[in-house]
Design an enzyme around this catalytic site. Structure first.
Site, PDB file in Angstrom:
ATOM      1  CD  GLU A   1      -9.472   3.487  -4.122  1.00  0.00           C
ATOM      2  OE1 GLU A   1     -10.315   2.844  -3.483  1.00  0.00           O
ATOM      3  OE2 GLU A   1      -8.926   4.512  -3.664  1.00  0.00           O
ATOM      4  CG  ASP A   2      -6.923   6.228  -6.504  1.00  0.00           C
ATOM      5  OD1 ASP A   2      -7.652   6.614  -5.564  1.00  0.00           O
ATOM      6  OD2 ASP A   2      -5.735   5.910  -6.335  1.00  0.00           O
TER       7      ASP A   2
ATOM      8  CE1 TYR B   1      -4.106   1.541   0.039  1.00  0.00           C
ATOM      9  CE2 TYR B   1      -3.704   2.240   2.288  1.00  0.00           C
ATOM     10  CZ  TYR B   1      -4.484   2.268   1.153  1.00  0.00           C
ATOM     11  OH  TYR B   1      -5.614   3.026   1.124  1.00  0.00           O
TER      12      TYR B   1
ATOM     13  NE  ARG C   1      -7.337  11.192  -6.657  1.00  0.00           N
ATOM     14  CZ  ARG C   1      -7.307  10.221  -5.743  1.00  0.00           C
ATOM     15  NH1 ARG C   1      -6.274   9.381  -5.635  1.00  0.00           N
ATOM     16  NH2 ARG C   1      -8.323  10.025  -4.919  1.00  0.00           N
TER      17      ARG C   1
ATOM     18  CG  ASP D   1     -11.669   3.555  -0.741  1.00  0.00           C
ATOM     19  OD1 ASP D   1     -12.147   3.525   0.401  1.00  0.00           O
ATOM     20  OD2 ASP D   1     -10.452   3.476  -0.973  1.00  0.00           O
ATOM     21  CG  ASP D   2     -10.437   7.724  -3.969  1.00  0.00           C
ATOM     22  OD1 ASP D   2      -9.425   7.602  -3.275  1.00  0.00           O
ATOM     23  OD2 ASP D   2     -10.626   7.077  -5.023  1.00  0.00           O
TER      24      ASP D   2
ATOM     25  CG  ASN E   1      -2.080   8.662   0.750  1.00  0.00           C
ATOM     26  OD1 ASN E   1      -1.471   8.811   1.798  1.00  0.00           O
ATOM     27  ND2 ASN E   1      -3.334   8.278   0.704  1.00  0.00           N
TER      28      ASN E   1
ATOM     29  CE  LYS F   1      -7.203   2.217  -1.925  1.00  0.00           C
ATOM     30  NZ  LYS F   1      -7.595   3.076  -0.817  1.00  0.00           N
TER      31      LYS F   1
ATOM     32  CG  ASN G   1      -4.960   5.140   3.933  1.00  0.00           C
ATOM     33  OD1 ASN G   1      -5.816   4.438   3.401  1.00  0.00           O
ATOM     34  ND2 ASN G   1      -3.928   5.617   3.277  1.00  0.00           N
TER      35      ASN G   1
HETATM   36  N1  LIG Z   1      -5.804   9.539   3.370  1.00  0.00           N
HETATM   37  C1  LIG Z   1      -6.660   8.946   2.586  1.00  0.00           C
HETATM   38  O1  LIG Z   1      -7.294   7.948   2.964  1.00  0.00           O
HETATM   39  C2  LIG Z   1      -6.906   9.477   1.213  1.00  0.00           C
HETATM   40  C3  LIG Z   1      -6.074  10.414   0.639  1.00  0.00           C
HETATM   41  N2  LIG Z   1      -6.350  10.890  -0.612  1.00  0.00           N
HETATM   42  C4  LIG Z   1      -5.396  11.829  -1.192  1.00  0.00           C
HETATM   43  O2  LIG Z   1      -6.002  13.073  -1.391  1.00  0.00           O
HETATM   44  C5  LIG Z   1      -5.402  13.725  -2.498  1.00  0.00           C
HETATM   45  C6  LIG Z   1      -6.509  14.293  -3.377  1.00  0.00           C
HETATM   46  O3  LIG Z   1      -7.383  13.284  -3.830  1.00  0.00           O
HETATM   47  P1  LIG Z   1      -8.745  13.674  -4.581  1.00  0.00           P
HETATM   48  O4  LIG Z   1      -9.560  14.580  -3.751  1.00  0.00           O
HETATM   49  O5  LIG Z   1      -9.407  12.437  -5.035  1.00  0.00           O
HETATM   50  O6  LIG Z   1      -8.147  14.456  -5.826  1.00  0.00           O
HETATM   51  P2  LIG Z   1      -8.857  15.526  -6.699  1.00  0.00           P
HETATM   52  O7  LIG Z   1      -8.082  15.681  -7.928  1.00  0.00           O
HETATM   53  O8  LIG Z   1     -10.306  15.179  -6.811  1.00  0.00           O
HETATM   54  O9  LIG Z   1      -8.776  16.869  -5.823  1.00  0.00           O
HETATM   55  C7  LIG Z   1      -7.618  17.617  -5.612  1.00  0.00           C
HETATM   56  C8  LIG Z   1      -8.016  18.980  -5.083  1.00  0.00           C
HETATM   57  O10 LIG Z   1      -6.853  19.691  -4.731  1.00  0.00           O
HETATM   58  C9  LIG Z   1      -6.906  20.988  -5.291  1.00  0.00           C
HETATM   59  N3  LIG Z   1      -5.568  21.488  -5.569  1.00  0.00           N
HETATM   60  C10 LIG Z   1      -4.707  21.066  -6.508  1.00  0.00           C
HETATM   61  N4  LIG Z   1      -3.600  21.832  -6.479  1.00  0.00           N
HETATM   62  C11 LIG Z   1      -3.771  22.729  -5.495  1.00  0.00           C
HETATM   63  C12 LIG Z   1      -3.002  23.817  -4.991  1.00  0.00           C
HETATM   64  N5  LIG Z   1      -1.822  24.122  -5.503  1.00  0.00           N
HETATM   65  N6  LIG Z   1      -3.498  24.527  -3.960  1.00  0.00           N
HETATM   66  C13 LIG Z   1      -4.694  24.245  -3.437  1.00  0.00           C
HETATM   67  N7  LIG Z   1      -5.484  23.241  -3.888  1.00  0.00           N
HETATM   68  C14 LIG Z   1      -5.021  22.510  -4.904  1.00  0.00           C
HETATM   69  C15 LIG Z   1      -7.724  20.827  -6.559  1.00  0.00           C
HETATM   70  O11 LIG Z   1      -8.261  22.068  -6.967  1.00  0.00           O
HETATM   71  C16 LIG Z   1      -8.788  19.841  -6.076  1.00  0.00           C
HETATM   72  O12 LIG Z   1      -9.802  20.535  -5.418  1.00  0.00           O
HETATM   73  C17 LIG Z   1      -4.514  12.673  -3.183  1.00  0.00           C
HETATM   74  O13 LIG Z   1      -3.176  12.950  -2.844  1.00  0.00           O
HETATM   75  C18 LIG Z   1      -4.931  11.368  -2.562  1.00  0.00           C
HETATM   76  O14 LIG Z   1      -3.850  10.476  -2.438  1.00  0.00           O
HETATM   77  C19 LIG Z   1      -7.460  10.515  -1.313  1.00  0.00           C
HETATM   78  C20 LIG Z   1      -8.307   9.581  -0.793  1.00  0.00           C
HETATM   79  C21 LIG Z   1      -8.057   8.954   0.491  1.00  0.00           C
HETATM   80  C1  LIG Z   2      -5.819   6.209   0.132  1.00  0.00           C
HETATM   81  C2  LIG Z   2      -6.442   6.516  -1.126  1.00  0.00           C
HETATM   82  O1  LIG Z   2      -7.479   5.966  -1.467  1.00  0.00           O
HETATM   83  C3  LIG Z   2      -5.859   7.519  -1.972  1.00  0.00           C
HETATM   84  O2  LIG Z   2      -4.862   8.130  -1.598  1.00  0.00           O
HETATM   85  O3  LIG Z   2      -6.400   7.718  -3.068  1.00  0.00           O
HETATM   86 MG   LIG Z   3      -7.869   6.247  -3.542  1.00  0.00          MG
END
Ligand SMILES: NC(=O)C1=CN([C@@H]2O[C@H](COP(=O)(O)OP(=O)(O)OC[C@H]3O[C@@H](n4cnc5c(N)ncnc54)[C@H](O)[C@@H]3O)[C@@H](O)[C@H]2O)C=CC1
Ligand SMILES: CC(=O)C(=O)O
Ligand SMILES: [Mg+2]
Length: 495
Positions: free
Chosen positions: A149-150, A5, A60, A172-173, A316, A78, A362
């Site tokens: 996912e993603d 992961y 993504r 999931d996201d 991540n 996953k 996470n």
């Molecule tokens: N901890 C966890 O369980 C999870 C973590 N994530 C992480 O969250 C991050 C985003 O995922 P999603 O929301 O699905 O992506 P997404 O592409 O849907 O959203 C990204 C957001 O960040 C904003 N953004 C991009 N560059 C920026 C900047 N310079 N300043 C401010 N805002 C900015 C975009 O405008 C958008 O609103 C990824 O790194 C992913 O790995 C996602 C799902 C679960």
């Molecule tokens: C953890 C997860 O689902 C992500 O970073 O997209």
């Molecule tokens: Mg994800």
């Protein structure tokens, strides 16, 4: 965990075309050319009927952007966690990657890239393909749960909205992340000393995860009795253009409008620091995929606004986390309530002379148990209540020792135990809604398919114990067929 992961799975995806092993059946690829033969391609899957499928189009992958067909590492990773953390049978898991193209120029020009070297299709073609796929999956494996996912955020929201009523699926996201952060947030609020209604939450990132989390916390507040308007007023979302406001002058994506501010008196706030000075939040949540975006000055400000600031750099893999645990500890004098998407090492806190373990916020704490409970109950869909109860059960799953350590999440070593509790409570919600179909589960509640048993039956502790036993009995264990060899013992000891 850090290998199958995040963070290593991210690197594996980046190099997937180079490390691909021909002949090893890792997952199912479906290309644009397969559009008229999807059922036949599904028929090529050489393993037994799957119970769980994770599907991506690689658009993504974590915070790494469009990795095209190389995203296959994510469904594989996953599903490995579905096996390890909840007890799905690995032979009955199905990773799918849609090879519909990529908009990543680097791959389009790379002769070693394994996927189709053309751009992604426009929305009508994309959704027509997905409609056919969802129909074919349901026809072939009607009881299989499908996890999205993603996917890029527009498609993540649109597909969830399009399929959640008709199909056994969740995103999931949006939903898994929403639930895991809600759980950590409930525990952080308790430790912060600030009354619930006085919290102000700034999100850095307003995509699928950011909006999914904001909605999950907001819905929880409303379920707990707060008025919708008051609950929504606790959130400030910032994206790449700054604070999301109604009068910012750009056309907001529809998923952002629910939390767009209208009380900014015409002022706009372009940077994270400007947003922080304006809002003075108690919680800061990073979901923008921007490594290092929470600079020391921003963290110090958080420590000024709140005695125990809640700081969750959730992006991540590790290189994309908005700040490190070390920085958060240093700039808050150890007062931070911290959760990150990828695990950081524990730290020694000189002020208390204790080792502090950071929380890992996470979705891996949620999707295994949520999926197992849904599957166990034979649920026909995944309802909001099922996702919500997964969050609440996770928040309440901490042992006294874990509470004494001021942890926000249980120790990862206990994940199978915690997933079993989540699975049980998710299954109860399915029975409550009348959407459970598994006869053993229904029998525990003396119910038939479609019944909605009374609350007193659903809360009966003897029945709940029996259901937990059923969950544990159905969990796949990594034991050798020859149990006499005793290979199971070390793993059993962890339960
Ligand atoms: N901890 C966890 O369980 C999870 C973590 N994530 C992480 O969250 C991050 C985003 O995922 P999603 O929301 O699905 O992506 P997404 O592409 O849907 O959203 C990204 C957001 O960040 C904003 N953004 C991009 N560059 C920026 C900047 N310079 N300043 C401010 N805002 C900015 C975009 O405008 C958008 O609103 C990824 O790194 C992913 O790995 C996602 C799902 C679960
Ligand atoms: C953890 C997860 O689902 C992500 O970073 O997209
Ligand atoms: Mg994800």
């Amino acid at each position: 965990m850090p290998i199958i992961y995040t963070p290593v799975v991210g690197e594996a995806c980046q190099k997937f075309s180079l490390i691909y092993t021909p002949g090893l059946v890792e997952g199912l690829f479906l290309s644009k050319d397969d559009v008229d033969v999807i059922p036949e391609v599904l028929g090529n899957w050489p393993y037994p009927q799957p119970d769980i499928c994770v599907i991506t189009d690689g658009s993504r992958i974590l915070g790494l952007g469009d990795l095209g067909v190389n995203g296959m590492g994510i469904p594989i990773g996953k599903l490995s966690l579905y096996v390890a953390a909840a007890g799905f049978d690995p032979a009955r898991t199905l990773p799918i990657t849609l090879d519909l193209g990529t908009n990543n120029e680097k791959f389009l020009d790379d002769p070693l890239y394994l996927g189709a070297r053309h751009k992604r299709p426009e929305d009508p073609e994309f959704f027509s393909y997905l409609d056919k796929l969802m129909k074919a999956l349901k026809e072939k494996w009607p009881k299989m749960l499908v996890q999205f996912e993603d996917f890029s955020s527009d498609h993540a929201f649109a597909s969830l909205d399009r399929y959640r009523r008709e199909y056994l699926m969740f995103n999931d996201d949006i939903q898994g992340t929403g639930a895991v952060v809600l759980a950590g947030w409930i525990n952080a609020v308790r430790l912060s000393g600030v009354p619930l209604k006085d919290h102000k939450i700034v999100f850095f990132g307003a995509g699928s995860a950011g909006v999914g989390v904001a909605k999950s916390i907001k819905d929880h507040l409303v379920r707990s009795g707060m008025a919708e308007e008051e609950a929504r007023g606790m959130f400030w979302l910032a994206d790449s253009k700054g604070l999301v406001t109604l009068d910012r002058g750009d056309k907001l994506a529809s998923h952002k409008t629910l939390f767009a501010r209208s009380d900014n008196e015409g002022k706009q706030f372009g940077t994270l620091e400007e947003v922080l000075y304006y809002v003075k939040p108690t919680c800061l949540i990073g979901l923008a995929g921007m490594g290092g975006a929470f600079r020391p000055e921003a963290i110090r400000k958080m420590a000024e606004y709140s005695r125990h600031p809640v700081i969750f750099p959730l992006s991540n893999p590790l290189t994309h986390a908005e700040c490190t645990f070390e920085a958060a500890m240093e700039h808050t004098n150890g007062r931070v309530l911290f959760g990150s998407g990828t695990a950081f090492p524990a730290m020694h806190d000189p002020s208390t002379n204790k080792v502090v373990e950071p929380g890992q916020a996470n979705n891996c704490y949620i999707f295994p148990g949520l999926g197992f409970g849904t599957s166990l109950a034979g649920a026909t869909r995944v309802s909001d209540c099922m996702v919500h109860v997964a969050a609440v059960t996770l928040a309440e799953s901490l042992t006294q020792e874990e509470l004494d350590d001021r942890r926000l999440y249980p120790r990862l070593e206990r994940i199978r135990q915690v997933s079993a509790l989540i699975a049980r409570d998710v299954a109860v919600q399915a029975v409550k809604k009348g959407i459970a179909r598994d006869e053993d589960v229904l029998e525990i509640f003396s119910a038939k398919s479609g019944d909605k048993p009374a609350a007193v039956v659903l809360q009966d502790s003897r029945r709940l114990d029996k259901l937990l036993e059923l969950v544990q009995a159905r969990m796949w264990e990594p034991v050798y067929a020859d149990a006499e060899a005793g290979a199971a013992e070390p793993l059993k000891a962890m339960m």
